[in-house]
Design an enzyme around this catalytic site. Sequence first.
Site, PDB file in Angstrom:
ATOM      1  N   ASP A 204       0.846  -1.181   0.000  1.00  0.00           N
ATOM      2  CA  ASP A 204       0.000   0.000   0.000  1.00  0.00           C
ATOM      3  C   ASP A 204       0.890   1.242   0.000  1.00  0.00           C
ATOM      4  O   ASP A 204       1.916   1.282   0.688  1.00  0.00           O
ATOM      5  CB  ASP A 204      -0.882  -0.064   1.266  1.00  0.00           C
ATOM      6  N   ASN A 212      -3.112  13.049  -2.771  1.00  0.00           N
ATOM      7  CA  ASN A 212      -4.319  13.468  -3.479  1.00  0.00           C
ATOM      8  C   ASN A 212      -4.811  14.814  -2.964  1.00  0.00           C
ATOM      9  O   ASN A 212      -5.167  15.693  -3.760  1.00  0.00           O
ATOM     10  CB  ASN A 212      -5.426  12.417  -3.295  1.00  0.00           C
ATOM     11  N   HIS A 217      -6.057  14.811  -7.734  1.00  0.00           N
ATOM     12  CA  HIS A 217      -6.212  13.408  -8.127  1.00  0.00           C
ATOM     13  C   HIS A 217      -5.380  13.036  -9.347  1.00  0.00           C
ATOM     14  O   HIS A 217      -4.976  11.893  -9.502  1.00  0.00           O
ATOM     15  CB  HIS A 217      -7.687  13.100  -8.395  1.00  0.00           C
ATOM     16  N   ASP A 221      -3.106   9.849  -9.658  1.00  0.00           N
ATOM     17  CA  ASP A 221      -3.107   8.838 -10.735  1.00  0.00           C
ATOM     18  C   ASP A 221      -1.690   8.580 -11.242  1.00  0.00           C
ATOM     19  O   ASP A 221      -1.318   7.438 -11.527  1.00  0.00           O
ATOM     20  CB  ASP A 221      -3.985   9.304 -11.897  1.00  0.00           C
ATOM     21  N   GLU A 247      -5.115   2.383  -3.618  1.00  0.00           N
ATOM     22  CA  GLU A 247      -3.646   2.457  -3.695  1.00  0.00           C
ATOM     23  C   GLU A 247      -3.020   1.149  -3.208  1.00  0.00           C
ATOM     24  O   GLU A 247      -1.883   1.118  -2.758  1.00  0.00           O
ATOM     25  CB  GLU A 247      -3.125   3.649  -2.886  1.00  0.00           C
TER      26      GLU A 247
END
Length: 326
Positions: A204, A212, A217, A221, A247
């Site tokens: 993770d 973010n 965002h 990405d 994630e």
Amino acid sequence: MADRSGALMTDGEKTLILIVDDNPQNIQVLGNLMEGKGYDVAVAMNGGQVLDFIKDEKPDLILMDIMMPGMDGYAVCGMLKQNPETADIPVIFLTAKTEDDDIVLGLKTGAVDYVTKPFSETVLFARIRTHVELKKSRENIRRAKEELEKRNLKLQAAMKDLELAARTDSLTGLYNRRYMQNRLDEELVRVKRNKKDFTVVMSDIDFFKRINDAHGHECGDHVLKFMAGTLRSGIREQDIVSRWGGEEFIILLPETDKKGGLVLSEKIRKAIEASVFRYSDMDLRLTMTFGVATYRPEESIDELLKRADDALYAGKESGRNRVITL
Ligand SMILES: [Mg+2]
């Protein structure tokens, strides 16, 4: 469009008849007859002219004399039948030779029919029409087959794309969750047979929410894609990495024990820690936490994943950027 006695096919295409005869008068008479029935007519007076003609054009039917100077009709017919490009053109012999042997020889060379002089116009045209129709049917079937094969290939390509899409995470290009679930189920079957360990690593991205929140965002990405690339280049050929969701990523390490899983995870963790992620003039340092669990006999995949998840959670609790196994 002509009626059934005419030369026009129902598809509206003109029909081309090649008349081969060394006698100009015969050509004249036959040509007028054919044109009167609506056929297109071409003529050749010897074998050489036939071979020249068929280089450029393929008639729908050839009406062929047998006795000609040089190559006779048998020889010309034989050559046409040996050439794959002209083998399908029906040849009808139209000749004054009426012996059974002549007829048999004519058919042996590959002619579809044999009409003797003097001929009945009605019979001659009935035969011409039959053989032209047969030839066009064969061509239609062949074209339909080719079309079908083309469509089949397209369909197969589309199916491949679909299959690929069905197992791929569109953002990262990694395998998706569904594919990993299938692979884990397969691995379970395999481990029961070969008794070799396999290990899963649940990982993770640390503080992903902060990225973010702070950078948007789109930046998030890019981070996911970057991490996907780092994970992919860190695994071995037999390993499989997937985006599990958000994630979170899962790596499946077939035939790998706990020690092997820890070593590989640590190697990837260090590579991530050492790399710099650049996003619109910012240099971001990113880390990941890893939970490692090796399969235990009689365990279900859910239980295995739960243990990997617990290890990951313990890693987060104890400070992140680390590899934990419980
Ligand atoms: Mg002749």
